[in-house]
Motif scaffolding. Structure first.
Motif, PDB file in Angstrom:
ATOM      1  N   ILE A 107       0.897  -1.314  -0.039  1.00  0.00           N
ATOM      2  CA  ILE A 107       0.076   0.043  -0.092  1.00  0.00           C
ATOM      3  C   ILE A 107       0.884   1.293  -0.040  1.00  0.00           C
ATOM      4  CG2 ILE A 107      -1.981  -0.860   1.073  1.00  0.00           C
ATOM      5  CD1 ILE A 107      -1.334  -0.097   3.523  1.00  0.00           C
ATOM      6  N   ARG A 156      -0.784  -6.333  -5.779  1.00  0.00           N
ATOM      7  CA  ARG A 156      -1.186  -6.013  -4.250  1.00  0.00           C
ATOM      8  C   ARG A 156      -2.550  -7.167  -4.318  1.00  0.00           C
ATOM      9  NH1 ARG A 156      -2.683  -0.765  -4.227  1.00  0.00           N
ATOM     10  NH2 ARG A 156      -4.613  -1.438  -5.000  1.00  0.00           N
ATOM     11  N   GLN A 157      -3.366  -7.132  -5.299  1.00  0.00           N
ATOM     12  CA  GLN A 157      -4.576  -8.124  -4.950  1.00  0.00           C
ATOM     13  C   GLN A 157      -4.191  -9.459  -4.783  1.00  0.00           C
ATOM     14  OE1 GLN A 157      -8.188  -7.496  -7.441  1.00  0.00           O
ATOM     15  NE2 GLN A 157      -7.859  -5.244  -7.268  1.00  0.00           N
ATOM     16  N   ASP A 172      -8.763  -1.364   2.986  1.00  0.00           N
ATOM     17  CA  ASP A 172      -9.467  -1.627   1.707  1.00  0.00           C
ATOM     18  C   ASP A 172      -8.476  -1.970   0.747  1.00  0.00           C
ATOM     19  OD1 ASP A 172     -11.858  -0.696   2.764  1.00  0.00           O
ATOM     20  OD2 ASP A 172     -11.716   1.352   2.121  1.00  0.00           O
ATOM     21  N   LEU A 173      -7.364  -1.598   0.858  1.00  0.00           N
ATOM     22  CA  LEU A 173      -6.473  -1.710  -0.220  1.00  0.00           C
ATOM     23  C   LEU A 173      -5.625  -3.006   0.044  1.00  0.00           C
ATOM     24  CD1 LEU A 173      -4.780   1.756  -0.842  1.00  0.00           C
ATOM     25  CD2 LEU A 173      -6.280   0.539  -2.384  1.00  0.00           C
ATOM     26  N   LEU A 208     -11.080  -2.111  -5.953  1.00  0.00           N
ATOM     27  CA  LEU A 208     -11.595  -1.026  -4.948  1.00  0.00           C
ATOM     28  C   LEU A 208     -12.913  -0.524  -5.367  1.00  0.00           C
ATOM     29  CD1 LEU A 208     -10.726   0.476  -2.237  1.00  0.00           C
ATOM     30  CD2 LEU A 208     -10.007   2.353  -3.812  1.00  0.00           C
ATOM     31  N   SER A 245      -3.450   5.447  -5.842  1.00  0.00           N
ATOM     32  CA  SER A 245      -3.021   4.780  -4.942  1.00  0.00           C
ATOM     33  C   SER A 245      -1.526   4.442  -4.633  1.00  0.00           C
ATOM     34  CB  SER A 245      -3.820   3.078  -4.708  1.00  0.00           C
ATOM     35  OG  SER A 245      -3.545   2.532  -5.948  1.00  0.00           O
TER      36      SER A 245
END
Lengths: 327, 264
Positions: free
Chosen positions: A69, A88-89, B93-94, B100, B256
């Motif tokens: 993040i 990231r996901q 959330d991230l 998102l 982000s």
């Protein structure tokens, strides 16, 4: 290797109000802060690593870069074989994250309602996450408050829910940022016991930042000490013998004023000073040589004790000590 | 997909826990509907029976449909995401393994679905009793109207989402928020029908996504447009959807990366 950080750095630009009077105050200056500087370390699978340091030392900044993040200013980092920011996901499905001061649960829903959502987010069928949820719920004793809305839970209850949420998808790596902050002794201890069990049972890698040395002593075999953005110490917990040298302090209030010289002190204890006209005395002692009970017993022979309190060495002192001993 | 469905369901449940808020909201919607309808009706009777192609009952229908759709379509918006950026909770959330934009849209859909009955129905019932409504008698307008409502709700979501995302770049979004609300209230056809605007303003409004956010579903549901016109309007909505979605996607992507999560 589950975490590999190489020459990781992060700078922040901070705007400051100008000094002086009148128009000068409107002139803003910016200053660059090096929150993390050239940090390199690796973590092996199944390790439990404590990442400790004072406030503002760069702990949270590192954690944010590891979870994708926050973009590093320079350097390289790989977590679970992935690059945190661009992937990231995908990374989120392999790791569990607990931010002690933030919640990943749905605030106005009953605690149990968060788990089907989290299970679906991790693309797990109910047949896979449901048994795990039952297991976590039982181990962490969530049963009595599963139907309460998260906003009504006590901090200790919510934290147990948070940790269960982070572990639902059986992550390879769990990153905990100040997991025990604000918890009472009993809640802290049950959380530590659970995390330790989790690591032994499932080989889950743990990386935690904390202010509480007991967290580290109970959970971690290895510590990384960060000070002013650089790693000051990286070593096994046995390297903490220096830390054990850090003395505890007993503050004793006597019934009647007493001259410090009149105190009979056993070896390992040192009189630091007196306050309140000789009623309150501060005594430092080395816990390896002397227990608190033995010290109290010895002191009680000289005068009647009205009250006492014990003070643990704070993390800033420990970091300073580690820093000097590592050089 | 499953995760977004779970989010929609949970959001429906979350909103259903605030029943008293729904009741008082419906009351407010209805009272404002009465005020707006009486203003428009007195204007129409002064003008001699119709303004810009709206008869009295048609103008009343426009008002009541607008009042009914106001909340489900999300014309009030929510500053939740901007607040989460400000507090640093956006970090949570991230670190979730979902998109998102899609996750917040799914939650807004759940909210809208809940709002339909308690917030949408009362103004229509009161309108039917007090002024009467002029609604189509065939199924077509309702079917297209439904699609148009989903599109309008998504457009409203994206509009506010984009304003919220500005929080990645600026500390305080209030100014942008106010500007957006003023433009949207006027150009969406919420205050008066878009077709009443002077030509230059009508041209300006049609160059923005705002009429697609309210006027379009109201017109289609009221049966003011024929099938071809309705399809063209829905097409316009979908076009704006693509534009705003691209904008939101780019903002999330670059925002982000730029984000500095506040607090420890």
């Amino acid at each position: 290797m589950i975490i590999e950080a190489e020459q990781l750095s992060r700078n922040f630009t901070v705007a400051e109000a100008g000094e002086g009077r009148g128009w000068n105050r409107l002139r803003r200056r910016s200053r660059t802060i090096h929150a993390v500087r050239d940090v390199s370390f690796t973590v092996e699978r199944g390790e439990a690593v404590g990442y400790i340091g004072a406030n503002g030392a760069g702990k949270s900044t590192t954690i944010k870069m590891l979870t994708g993040i926050l973009v590093p200013s320079s350097g390289r980092v790989t977590v679970c074989g992935l690059q945190p920011v661009p992937q990231r996901q995908a990374l989120a499905r392999k790791i569990g994250v607990v931010f002690g001061q933030r919640s990943q649960l749905w605030w106005d829903l009953p605690l149990q309602d968060s788990f089907p959502i989290l299970g679906a987010m991790h693309r797990q069928p109910e047949s896979r996450w449901r048994p795990r949820f039952s297991e976590l719920s039982e181990q962490m004793g969530l049963g009595p408050f599963l139907t309460s809305p998260v906003r009504q839970l006590s901090l200790g209850q919510r934290m147990r829910g948070e940790v269960a949420a982070a572990l639902l998808h059986r992550p390879e790596l769990v990153i905990l940022d100040e997991p025990t902050i604000g918890l009472d002794m009993i809640s802290k201890e049950s959380l530590r016991r659970f995390l330790d069990f989790e690591r032994r049972e499932h080989g889950t890698t743990l990386l935690l930042t904390t202010h509480d040395m007991s967290d580290v002593q109970r959970l971690c075999q290895r510590i990384l000490v960060v000070d002013d953005g650089v790693i000051a110490f990286d070593g096994p917990l046995t390297g903490l013998s220096e830390v054990a040298e850090a003395r505890r302090t007993m503050v004793i209030d006597f019934v009647a004023p007493l001259d410090g010289a009149g105190l009979v002190l056993p070896p390992g204890a040192e009189h630091l000073g007196a306050e309140a006209e000789g009623i309150r005395h501060r005594i430092a002692f080395d816990p390896r040589l002397l227990s608190a009970a033995a010290l109290l017993a010895a002191v009680s022979t000289s005068a009647e004790v009205a009250d006492l309190s014990l003070h643990e060495p704070d993390i800033e002192d420990l970091v300073r000590q580690l820093y000097t001993s590592a050089r | 997909m499953n995760a977004y469905w779970e989010l929609t369901k949970s959001s429906f449940r979350r909103h259903s826990t605030y029943r008293l808020a729904a009741v008082s909201g419906a009351f407010t919607n209805s009272v404002f509907g009465l005020i707006r309808a009486s203003l428009l009706l007195s204007a129409i009777s002064t003008a001699g029976g119709s303004i810009g192609g709206y008869s009295a009952v048609e103008a009343a229908t426009y008002v009541w449909l607008g009042q009914a759709l106001l909340t489900p379509l999300g014309l009030f918006g929510s500053a939740e995401i901007a607040e989460r950026v400000k507090s640093g909770d956006i970090a949570v959330d991230l670190t979730r393994s979902v998109n998102l934009t899609a996750s917040y849209w799914a939650q807004d859909l759940g909210r809208a679905a809940f709002d339909v009955l308690p917030r949408g129905l009362p103004p229509l019932v009161i309108g039917a009793i007090v002024t009467g409504l002029s609604l189509p008698t065939t199924a077509g307008p309702y079917a297209l109207g439904f699609i148009s409502i989903i599109a309008a709700m998504t457009l409203n979501f994206l509009g506010f989402f984009i304003i919220n995302l500005l929080a990645f770049w600026v500390v305080e979004i209030r100014g942008y928020w106010m500007l957006y609300l003023v433009l949207m209230n006027l150009l969406s056809g919420f205050l008066v029908p878009v077709s009443w605007f002077p030509q230059w303003m009508l041209d300006f409004a049609r160059a923005t996504p705002f009429p697609s956010m309210l006027q379009t579903p109201v017109d289609i549901l009221a049966g003011r447009t024929d099938v071809v016109e309705s399809l063209a309007l829905v097409g316009t909505q979908l076009l704006w959807l693509a534009v705003l979605l691209t904008g939101a996607h780019l903002m999330v992507r670059f925002g982000s990366r730029k984000l500095v999560v506040q607090g420890g």
